[in-house]
Scaffold this active site. Sequence first.
Site, PDB file in Angstrom:
ATOM      1  N   SER A   1       0.836  -1.199   0.000  1.00  0.00           N
ATOM      2  CA  SER A   1       0.000   0.000   0.000  1.00  0.00           C
ATOM      3  C   SER A   1       0.876   1.255   0.000  1.00  0.00           C
ATOM      4  O   SER A   1       1.756   1.382  -0.843  1.00  0.00           O
ATOM      5  CB  SER A   1      -0.953  -0.061   1.188  1.00  0.00           C
ATOM      6  OG  SER A   1      -2.090   0.709   0.912  1.00  0.00           O
TER       7      SER A   1
ATOM      8  N   HIS B   1      -7.253  -6.012   0.715  1.00  0.00           N
ATOM      9  CA  HIS B   1      -6.060  -5.177   0.565  1.00  0.00           C
ATOM     10  C   HIS B   1      -4.965  -5.626   1.543  1.00  0.00           C
ATOM     11  O   HIS B   1      -5.193  -5.713   2.742  1.00  0.00           O
ATOM     12  CB  HIS B   1      -6.460  -3.724   0.829  1.00  0.00           C
ATOM     13  CG  HIS B   1      -5.387  -2.729   0.539  1.00  0.00           C
ATOM     14  ND1 HIS B   1      -4.542  -2.814  -0.544  1.00  0.00           N
ATOM     15  CD2 HIS B   1      -5.030  -1.585   1.193  1.00  0.00           C
ATOM     16  CE1 HIS B   1      -3.716  -1.782  -0.542  1.00  0.00           C
ATOM     17  NE2 HIS B   1      -3.990  -1.022   0.498  1.00  0.00           N
TER      18      HIS B   1
HETATM   19  C1  MCU Z   1      -2.953   2.227  -1.521  1.00  0.00           C
HETATM   20  O1  MCU Z   1      -2.263   3.010  -0.572  1.00  0.00           O
HETATM   21  C2  MCU Z   1      -2.930   3.895   0.288  1.00  0.00           C
HETATM   22  C3  MCU Z   1      -3.904   4.789  -0.437  1.00  0.00           C
HETATM   23  O2  MCU Z   1      -3.211   5.527  -1.446  1.00  0.00           O
HETATM   24  C4  MCU Z   1      -4.562   5.737   0.556  1.00  0.00           C
HETATM   25  O3  MCU Z   1      -5.565   6.524  -0.081  1.00  0.00           O
HETATM   26  C5  MCU Z   1      -5.166   5.003   1.711  1.00  0.00           C
HETATM   27  O4  MCU Z   1      -5.570   5.950   2.697  1.00  0.00           O
HETATM   28  O5  MCU Z   1      -4.210   4.184   2.290  1.00  0.00           O
HETATM   29  C6  MCU Z   1      -3.661   3.189   1.460  1.00  0.00           C
HETATM   30  C7  MCU Z   1      -2.776   2.427   2.389  1.00  0.00           C
HETATM   31  O6  MCU Z   1      -1.644   2.783   2.631  1.00  0.00           O
HETATM   32  O7  MCU Z   1      -3.388   1.454   3.084  1.00  0.00           O
HETATM   33  C8  MCU Z   1      -2.693   0.781   4.085  1.00  0.00           C
END
Ligand code: MCU
Length: 432
Positions: free
Chosen positions: A229, A359
């Site tokens: 992420s 996710h």
């Molecule tokens: C996918 O990574 C991020 C995303 O860009 C954000 O919008 C969200 O708040 O958090 C994601 C992440 O890091 O999840 C753990």
Amino acid sequence: VAVAALATAGAATVVARTTTAEAAADVPAAAVPLAAGVEDEGADCAVTLPGSLTANSRLPDPFTRLNGTRISSRSDWRCRRAEIRELAERYVYGDKPAKPASVTGTVSSSGITVNVSHNGRSSSFSASVSLPSGTGPFPAVVVLGGFGADTAAIRAAGAAVINYDPYAVGREGTPRNNKQGAFYSIYGSSSSTGLLMAWAWGVSRIIDVIEQAGGNILRPDATGVTGCSRFGKGAFVIGAFDQRIALTMPIESGSAGVPIFRGIPGEGAQSLSSAYGEQPWLGDAFGSFTSNPNSLPVDTHEVVAMFAPRGLFIMDNPHITNLGPRSASVAALGGAEVYQALGVGGNITYWSDIQDGNHCANRAEWRTPLQQNIQKFLLKTGNAAGAMRISSRASGNLADWRTWQTPTLSDGPTTPPTTPPTNPPTTPPTTP
Ligand code: MCU
């Protein structure tokens, strides 16, 4: 190289680019230095950035230099890569300063400490280490954040885990004009460099310390990096900007990570303005491009290309459109063209053929390729060919995104321009 459909498994069409013939054509892993001995081996290349930008709705040609000429030999890639690096720093991530004047620290079987000083300012941070079983020295994988990465599989494969807290180096939750963390203590809280690049600088300083420690516990030539992420965005930038990193494994990185910026709006992924505004991940300069990515002189397929010939294993999730998996597959396919032109097409893997859509879930499907990549690029005991396993749920078409074709690059240095003809032209120019 033709993309061949190999198998259909449930909803996911599995395509693999690497045929037996192509794998055989690849330079064997042992013959290719899979990582450079230095952070930036193109540091001596002269790069002049463009004075103005021209909009282009397609992906910029990774093989065309800033002066408009195309590279023709594999050795030309070194300085073309340096151009991409400069563009990516100037317009996307912000500057990554070279190694500071003083970097010291320690490596033990349980942790690494880093002390940095430069221009009268200093800062420190540390990371914990978990060794695998067996006798060292060990390769190591820097793991960002405590989720998503399969640390048990990494250690079972024989690599140590370096538990890196990116927030110690670049904190989240600060405004752009008051950035905090070890990087900003040195370079200033108003530095225009974004968090992802600050995190990259921190990992480079960890590798400096591993190099200086003499290699009894951790091998300085066998470092990998991974994270999921926002930490997948981080892993991608960390690996791109330090050529000592032999293997990079971003997981479900989303907008500001692997997906091509140009594809994000059409795909309906997290918007560029949302990713830019959520945290100062990208550099401040990216603010001019959040509603017109077509004006960017660089896109992430070229950041993928910056890894070649090093190991790159991109894990992605086709079940979450917000992550931009279609745009990520195009970035991988575009960057893979450079890997192929350099004769190392088997060193990149993109894998979104997965069943579990949660996710950052721990996924059985990625365990074998993860360990194969560690064996090939860190332990140097394997030579499994990479593959494009793109889920049909979210597969982009590179042909829709490019007008350029991939050249056949010669092996050696470019032949210098031929000397001008010694005979004068037979027909004198006509006078007007
Ligand atoms: C996918 O990574 C991020 C995303 O860009 C954000 O919008 C969200 O708040 O958090 C994601 C992440 O890091 O999840 C753990």
